[in-house]
Motif scaffolding. Structure first.
Motif, mmCIF file in Angstrom:
data_model
loop_
_atom_site.group_PDB
_atom_site.id
_atom_site.type_symbol
_atom_site.label_atom_id
_atom_site.label_comp_id
_atom_site.label_asym_id
_atom_site.label_seq_id
_atom_site.Cartn_x
_atom_site.Cartn_y
_atom_site.Cartn_z
ATOM 1 N N LYS A 254 35.370 -7.765 13.782
ATOM 2 C CA LYS A 254 34.688 -7.852 15.078
ATOM 3 C C LYS A 254 33.174 -7.877 14.893
ATOM 4 O O LYS A 254 32.465 -8.633 15.560
ATOM 5 N N HIS A 255 32.666 -7.036 13.968
ATOM 6 C CA HIS A 255 31.222 -6.954 13.744
ATOM 7 C C HIS A 255 30.801 -7.650 12.455
ATOM 8 O O HIS A 255 29.629 -7.644 12.108
ATOM 9 N N ASP A 274 26.635 -7.156 5.405
ATOM 10 C CA ASP A 274 26.611 -7.808 6.707
ATOM 11 C C ASP A 274 26.768 -9.314 6.504
ATOM 12 O O ASP A 274 25.876 -9.984 5.974
ATOM 13 N N ASN A 300 31.042 2.407 16.989
ATOM 14 C CA ASN A 300 29.677 2.340 17.520
ATOM 15 C C ASN A 300 28.676 3.092 16.657
ATOM 16 O O ASN A 300 28.139 4.131 17.037
#
Length: 343
Positions: A254-255, A274, A300
């Motif tokens: 998702k991220h 990332d 989060n």
């Protein structure tokens, strides 16, 4: 004449009343429906459901004992494998076993909401490895070592496998249409991919540890310290990234973040790769790799962790204090706290 006057007056009054009523109706209809906004601020939900550790019991593990040390359980329950709801980072599932009541791989599976504090028993006789799909199915290995799935509201418990003697580490793909798992039969471990209803689509030899699904067709797996991309239907494999590390814990599709480990055996420095920026960020180090299990990125900017705590501070090397918790900490590795679940 008087009768006509009264009749006309009555008609005027009726017309005025109707006009006035219509105007009021029109005015009422023009009043907007004001939505009810719940006063439910979850900004500090994680911290409010947790407490800091006074003593982590990360001392010396018994090494001088000539036999297996006697384990002393310090809590009423041990808490085990956990995962995050891909549709709501405030919800997780976890496994719990009561010491002296439930034995071995016989856990109850709960759903916990950090925002509301609601703790819901979904099913029992769970062994390990729950995994939550975007379609709100939770897959897991049962006490019978077969794969099962259940809706996240506790409905529709369904058995998915009835072959092999060990089915484990099932993981849903990114759209919830397939899952992959290890099938260990007679000592031979194969990787199987099935559709969401348990129909096997493909099998191939063990490809090492599975980090997660890159998308709906490709998984990320490790081989010779390389992170590989493998198509689960064609079996095509290629090196996904040249980053060399001791291991990879989890990929968050998702991220588009990858949690990894590197450095020496005694101190493991963690990093996050990332994929959006192709950058690597070190996030500190955790002592004793056996303590950190099932680290998840979906909270989060928090880690959700299965934390094993043990020591030999009893002054007897043949006695071992043991605790097994669900914990969270900041994305930079600081502020480790124990999650407190309702009992």
């Amino acid at each position: 004449m008087k009768k006509r006057y009264l009749l006309n007056l009555s008609l005027l009054l009726i017309i005025a009343f109707v006009i006035n009523s219509c105007r009021k109706d029109k005015e009422i209809k023009q009043i907007p429906n004001i939505p009810i906004i719940p006063n439910d601020n979850c900004a500090n939900a994680y911290d409010s459901r947790c407490k800091p550790y006074d003593n982590l019991y990360m001392g010396t593990i018994a090494t001088q004992c000539t036999f297996s040390p006697f384990t002393i359980f310090l809590d009423k329950y041990v808490y085990w494998h956990t995962c995050v709801n891909p549709n709501n980072p405030n919800e997780i599932v976890y496994l719990r076993r009561e010491i002296g009541v439930q034995q071995g791989n016989d856990f109850d599976m709960f759903k916990f909401n950090f925002c509301t504090g609601e703790n819901t028993l979904l099913t029992n006789h769970v062994a390990y490895s729950p995994n939550w799909s975007v379609k709100n199915w939770i897959i897991f290995t049962g006490k019978d070592l077969q794969l099962w799935k259940i809706k996240s509201n506790g409905d529709s418990l369904i058995q998915l496998t009835n072959t092999g003697n060990y089915n484990n580490e099932a993981k849903w793909n990114t759209n919830g249409t397939k899952y992959i798992y290890f099938d260990v039969s007679l000592g031979n471990s194969i990787l199987a991919v099935s559709n969401e209803n348990g129909v096997i689509l493909n099998t191939f030899p063990n490809v090492g540890s599975i980090t997660g699904w890159l998308d709906s067709l490709n998984i990320l797996n490790t081989s010779n310290n390389n992170l590989m991309k493998t198509n689960v239907l064609s079996n095509n494999t290629e090196i996904f990234t040249p980053i060399i590390g001791r291991g990879y814990l989890e990929y968050d599709a998702k991220h588009q973040l990858l949690l990894g480990l590197k450095d020496s055996i005694l101190f493991l420095k963690n990093f996050i790769f990332d994929l959006k920026t192709n950058s690597v960020n070190d996030i500190g180090q955790w002592n004793d790799q056996s303590n950190i299990r099932n680290a998840h990125l979906g909270l989060n900017n928090k880690f959700l962790i299965h934390l094993i705590l043990k020591d030999t501070l009893t002054a007897d090397p043949c006695k071992l204090n043991f605790r097994s918790h669900i914990a969270i900490m900041n994305i930079d590795g600081t502020n480790l706290k124990q999650v407190i679940f309702p009992e």
